[in-house]
Structures are given as C-alpha cells and as structure tokens.
Write a protein that holds these residues in place. Structure first.
Motif, PDB file in Angstrom:
ATOM      1  N   ARG A  17       0.864  -1.184   0.000  1.00  0.00           N
ATOM      2  CA  ARG A  17       0.000   0.000   0.000  1.00  0.00           C
ATOM      3  C   ARG A  17       0.895   1.226   0.000  1.00  0.00           C
ATOM      4  N   PHE A  18       0.456   2.277  -0.702  1.00  0.00           N
ATOM      5  CA  PHE A  18       1.199   3.538  -0.682  1.00  0.00           C
ATOM      6  C   PHE A  18       0.977   4.288   0.620  1.00  0.00           C
ATOM      7  N   PHE A  19      -0.271   4.289   1.108  1.00  0.00           N
ATOM      8  CA  PHE A  19      -0.621   5.049   2.301  1.00  0.00           C
ATOM      9  C   PHE A  19      -1.318   4.144   3.306  1.00  0.00           C
ATOM     10  N   PHE A  20      -1.225   4.506   4.566  1.00  0.00           N
ATOM     11  CA  PHE A  20      -1.925   3.821   5.657  1.00  0.00           C
ATOM     12  C   PHE A  20      -1.719   2.312   5.583  1.00  0.00           C
ATOM     13  N   ARG A  21      -0.509   1.919   5.841  1.00  0.00           N
ATOM     14  CA  ARG A  21      -0.121   0.518   5.730  1.00  0.00           C
ATOM     15  C   ARG A  21      -0.893  -0.376   6.679  1.00  0.00           C
ATOM     16  N   HIS A  35      -5.254  -7.467  13.148  1.00  0.00           N
ATOM     17  CA  HIS A  35      -4.462  -6.691  12.202  1.00  0.00           C
ATOM     18  C   HIS A  35      -4.009  -5.384  12.832  1.00  0.00           C
ATOM     19  N   LEU A  36      -3.008  -4.781  12.207  1.00  0.00           N
ATOM     20  CA  LEU A  36      -2.483  -3.488  12.615  1.00  0.00           C
ATOM     21  C   LEU A  36      -2.709  -2.532  11.461  1.00  0.00           C
ATOM     22  N   GLN A  37      -3.192  -1.325  11.765  1.00  0.00           N
ATOM     23  CA  GLN A  37      -3.550  -0.363  10.735  1.00  0.00           C
ATOM     24  C   GLN A  37      -2.920   0.992  11.039  1.00  0.00           C
ATOM     25  N   PHE A 122       7.442  -5.551  14.983  1.00  0.00           N
ATOM     26  CA  PHE A 122       7.884  -5.765  13.600  1.00  0.00           C
ATOM     27  C   PHE A 122       7.262  -4.732  12.663  1.00  0.00           C
ATOM     28  N   PHE A 123       6.004  -4.404  12.899  1.00  0.00           N
ATOM     29  CA  PHE A 123       5.315  -3.399  12.086  1.00  0.00           C
ATOM     30  C   PHE A 123       5.996  -2.037  12.253  1.00  0.00           C
ATOM     31  N   ILE A 124       6.356  -1.690  13.471  1.00  0.00           N
ATOM     32  CA  ILE A 124       7.072  -0.440  13.746  1.00  0.00           C
ATOM     33  C   ILE A 124       8.393  -0.415  12.984  1.00  0.00           C
ATOM     34  N   ASP A 125       9.117  -1.522  13.022  1.00  0.00           N
ATOM     35  CA  ASP A 125      10.389  -1.596  12.308  1.00  0.00           C
ATOM     36  C   ASP A 125      10.175  -1.409  10.806  1.00  0.00           C
ATOM     37  N   LEU A 126       9.176  -2.080  10.235  1.00  0.00           N
ATOM     38  CA  LEU A 126       8.901  -1.947   8.801  1.00  0.00           C
ATOM     39  C   LEU A 126       8.494  -0.519   8.426  1.00  0.00           C
ATOM     40  N   LEU A 127       7.641   0.086   9.224  1.00  0.00           N
ATOM     41  CA  LEU A 127       7.125   1.412   8.896  1.00  0.00           C
ATOM     42  C   LEU A 127       8.149   2.527   9.067  1.00  0.00           C
ATOM     43  N   TYR A 128       8.890   2.495  10.154  1.00  0.00           N
ATOM     44  CA  TYR A 128       9.646   3.674  10.547  1.00  0.00           C
ATOM     45  C   TYR A 128      11.169   3.526  10.542  1.00  0.00           C
ATOM     46  N   PHE A 129      11.698   2.314  10.519  1.00  0.00           N
ATOM     47  CA  PHE A 129      13.143   2.167  10.677  1.00  0.00           C
ATOM     48  C   PHE A 129      13.834   1.376   9.573  1.00  0.00           C
ATOM     49  N   GLU A 130      13.112   0.661   8.740  1.00  0.00           N
ATOM     50  CA  GLU A 130      13.741  -0.102   7.668  1.00  0.00           C
ATOM     51  C   GLU A 130      14.226   0.844   6.582  1.00  0.00           C
ATOM     52  N   LYS A 131      15.449   0.604   6.125  1.00  0.00           N
ATOM     53  CA  LYS A 131      15.967   1.374   4.996  1.00  0.00           C
ATOM     54  C   LYS A 131      15.436   0.746   3.715  1.00  0.00           C
ATOM     55  N   LYS A 132      15.173   1.564   2.745  1.00  0.00           N
ATOM     56  CA  LYS A 132      14.692   1.078   1.459  1.00  0.00           C
ATOM     57  C   LYS A 132      15.868   0.459   0.691  1.00  0.00           C
TER      58      LYS A 132
END
Length: 135
Positions: A17-21, A35-37, A122-132
């Motif tokens: 998703r582009f927005f609101f993962r 789920h986490l939204q 894990f969701f926090i890591d994916l959203l805010y800390f993972e480098k592309k």
C-alpha cells in the motif's frame, strides 16, 4: 514468526500500500488473529491494533519528543511500551540491524494480544526504521 526451535508460531502478511499501511496477523492454520492499521497523524507516529473481528483493542502512539518509544494504550491504561534501542553510531549508520524491547505493564486478557503486540514491534520496524533497498 518462528520459535527458537524454528517452529512456525504465527504468520504476518504485509500487503503493498502507498498510504496507511496494513499488517495482518494469522494463526499457522490461516485463521485471522487481528491486524495493525497505520493512522493519519501530523506530529506523531500512530497506528491501531485490532482483534480478529476488526475491533480496535490498542492504540499505538509515539510522541514527537520520543521518536523511538511507542506506547500501547487500552483506554486510559498504558498496556505495553515498545522501544527501539540505540545500537551505537557505526551500527546505526552502516547496518539495518535494529533491537527492540517490549515492556508489558499488565497481564493481558487474551493470548492473541501478546502475539499482536509482538507483531507491532515488527510493524514499527517496517514502517519507521527499515531502509529502502535503493538507499
């Protein structure tokens, strides 16, 4: 998610998703656990944790002055806190390795709540800390 003995414990799916993962959590049999939204917020990081029927059970917020701390609230109670730990300048600059701690402040009513909170890290890591990949 796997146990230390490499046994499958539960499954997390992260559709594009582009927005609101969105992050869906399932049992090993494919039954939805919750789920986490991600939610819109101007000055803080924000998402909701919902149970298997879609009812919000926790709000997750990170204040602007504590960008590595995420508080899970159930009503007025702080149920748990997820914190990203500082790994040192070289590790933070040259690797994608992150360490998180989860502090549970209360015993939870449902067994699935623990799985959803661990999945939140894990969701926090994916959203805010993972480098592309191209960074």
């Amino acid at each position: 998610f796997f146990s230390p003995k490499r046994e499958l414990l539960w499954i997390a799916k992260h559709p594009f998703r582009f927005f609101f993962r969105h992050f869906e959590i399932q049992s090993t049999e494919g039954v939805k656990l919750g789920h986490l939204q991600q939610r819109f917020s101007l000055l803080k990081k924000s998402f909701d944790v919902c149970n298997k029927v879609g009812v919000k059970i926790f709000k997750v917020r990170s204040p602007i002055y504590k960008p590595w701390t995420f508080v899970l609230k159930k009503g007025p109670l702080d149920v748990a806190t997820i914190k990203k730990k500082w790994s040192g300048l070289l590790t933070e600059a040259f690797s994608d390795k992150d360490n998180f701690t989860i502090d549970f402040h209360y015993a939870l009513e449902e067994e699935n709540d623990y799985q959803l909170i661990i999945s939140s890290a894990f969701f926090i890591d994916l959203l805010y800390f993972e480098k592309k990949a191209n960074d």
